[in-house]
Design an enzyme around this catalytic site. Sequence first.
Site, PDB file in Angstrom:
ATOM      1  N   GLU A  60       0.815  -1.217   0.000  1.00 40.07           N
ATOM      2  CA  GLU A  60       0.000   0.000   0.000  1.00 40.07           C
ATOM      3  C   GLU A  60       0.845   1.261   0.000  1.00 40.07           C
ATOM      4  O   GLU A  60       0.481   2.257  -0.615  1.00 40.07           O
ATOM      5  CB  GLU A  60      -0.962  -0.002   1.196  1.00 40.07           C
ATOM      6  N   TYR A 143      -6.218   6.916   3.817  1.00 43.34           N
ATOM      7  CA  TYR A 143      -6.351   5.873   2.802  1.00 43.34           C
ATOM      8  C   TYR A 143      -5.620   4.597   3.215  1.00 43.34           C
ATOM      9  O   TYR A 143      -6.196   3.500   3.238  1.00 43.34           O
ATOM     10  CB  TYR A 143      -5.820   6.331   1.432  1.00 43.34           C
ATOM     11  N   ASP A 161      -9.401   6.569  -2.774  1.00 40.95           N
ATOM     12  CA  ASP A 161      -8.235   6.928  -3.587  1.00 40.95           C
ATOM     13  C   ASP A 161      -8.742   7.480  -4.916  1.00 40.95           C
ATOM     14  O   ASP A 161      -9.938   7.677  -5.083  1.00 40.95           O
ATOM     15  CB  ASP A 161      -7.330   5.708  -3.787  1.00 40.95           C
ATOM     16  N   CYS A 222     -17.951   1.193 -20.043  1.00 35.28           N
ATOM     17  CA  CYS A 222     -19.225   1.016 -19.357  1.00 35.28           C
ATOM     18  C   CYS A 222     -19.920  -0.291 -19.728  1.00 35.28           C
ATOM     19  O   CYS A 222     -20.631  -0.880 -18.910  1.00 35.28           O
ATOM     20  CB  CYS A 222     -20.140   2.193 -19.660  1.00 35.28           C
TER      21      CYS A 222
END
Length: 397
Positions: A60, A143, A161, A222
């Site tokens: 991370e 975060y 994020d 999409c």
Amino acid sequence: MPNKDLQKSSRTTFSPTMRGKKLALLQKSLPNRLISWFLAHQRQLPWRQTTDPYAIWVSEIMLQQTQVATVVPYFSRFMSRYPTVHELAAVPLEDVLSIWVGLGYYSRAARLHRCAQFICTYLNGRFPSTRTELMALPGIGRYTAGAVASIAFGQSVPVLDGNVIRVLTRLLAIPDNIAAPATHTLLWAIAEKLVPSADAGTYNQAIMELGATVCLPRHPLCSRCPVRGLCQARRRSLQSTLPVKTAARQPRKSFCIAVVIEAAGKLLLLKRPPGGLWSSLWEFPTFHAPTRRSTEKHALRIMERSLGLSVSAVRAIGPLRHQLTHRTFEYHIFHTRMDAAPPHLLLPASDCGRYQDFAWVDTVAQRPCGTITRKIEQAIKAGSVVTARDPNVLASR
DNA sequence: AAATCGGGGTC
DNA sequence: GACCCAGATTT
């Protein structure tokens, strides 16, 4: 101010109560749909093979402002070298930086290292497991604390994020400028409401994965989106206009002189001070250039005054451009070769901060240094001689 | 609220 | 070239 009016009117279109209804709908069906999509479509990444909080934490930190594909090889090297927090805490920062070279944002490595030492010294090597405790550690903000708490410890806390911001602003057609702190607050509040009480870690990874692979900044896919039926932006054809963000400012331009001093085959490197740009990394002696176009005369004077070296001749290389997010550097490089053994130096004071140390090396790879330093070494090796007064050569580059 | 901190991927 | 990236910290 038509722009402002537009924003105002669209904001009133989506009243808080209306958004509340949409939010309730999302709350009900978003997590399950995202998780099942994720389980079928996720990329195989090294840090997904483990639940070790240490490994999750390292990944991370590396992933902050850095794309997944860039991080993968760095993460693998890092985990081979430092399999547990104890090995990491035991080595000097210099070693950690040498793994970090090329990844950028070097303060991350310093904070990671400090964090490891704190955990080994005071917590017996055990990771804090709550968001609050995690956020108290250096380099861990909201975060990263949310990511580690949810993925490694199963806590029901959200992440926010760039990916999640994009997904949420589109799902709910939020027209606010995402650069504004108030919008951040709003989005965190929404994220808090959407995170499920079970499988929060999987949900968080799923929504980020969606943002990274389907809900793309430009031309989102999409037709492949598992939650397209829930998306307000799609319903109103706003995908290409969301999220709204103020344009980035033009980067500042700086001109520098870097001198490559070679003595008996060794190259002089200096260590930058902690803090600031390229904190604690090594580089060729670099100085602010007095003019846009530096001459050999400038270089000779700098070597004399700043390094105390009298040099008879230099050759000009470059210029090399180096682009950062908020700065553009133009490096004018001067190379000189001496037969004598490497002289001892009094530590020079540069005008961009005090150097901490010096070393004579065979290659820059022997010290942690930024990408520009490697570029300069390459240019020296290639022997490309380009003087500032030779327009033909400049034009052909 | 804005600036700082890297370097590369991507179109 | 412009935009973005599993942000945090300082000013």
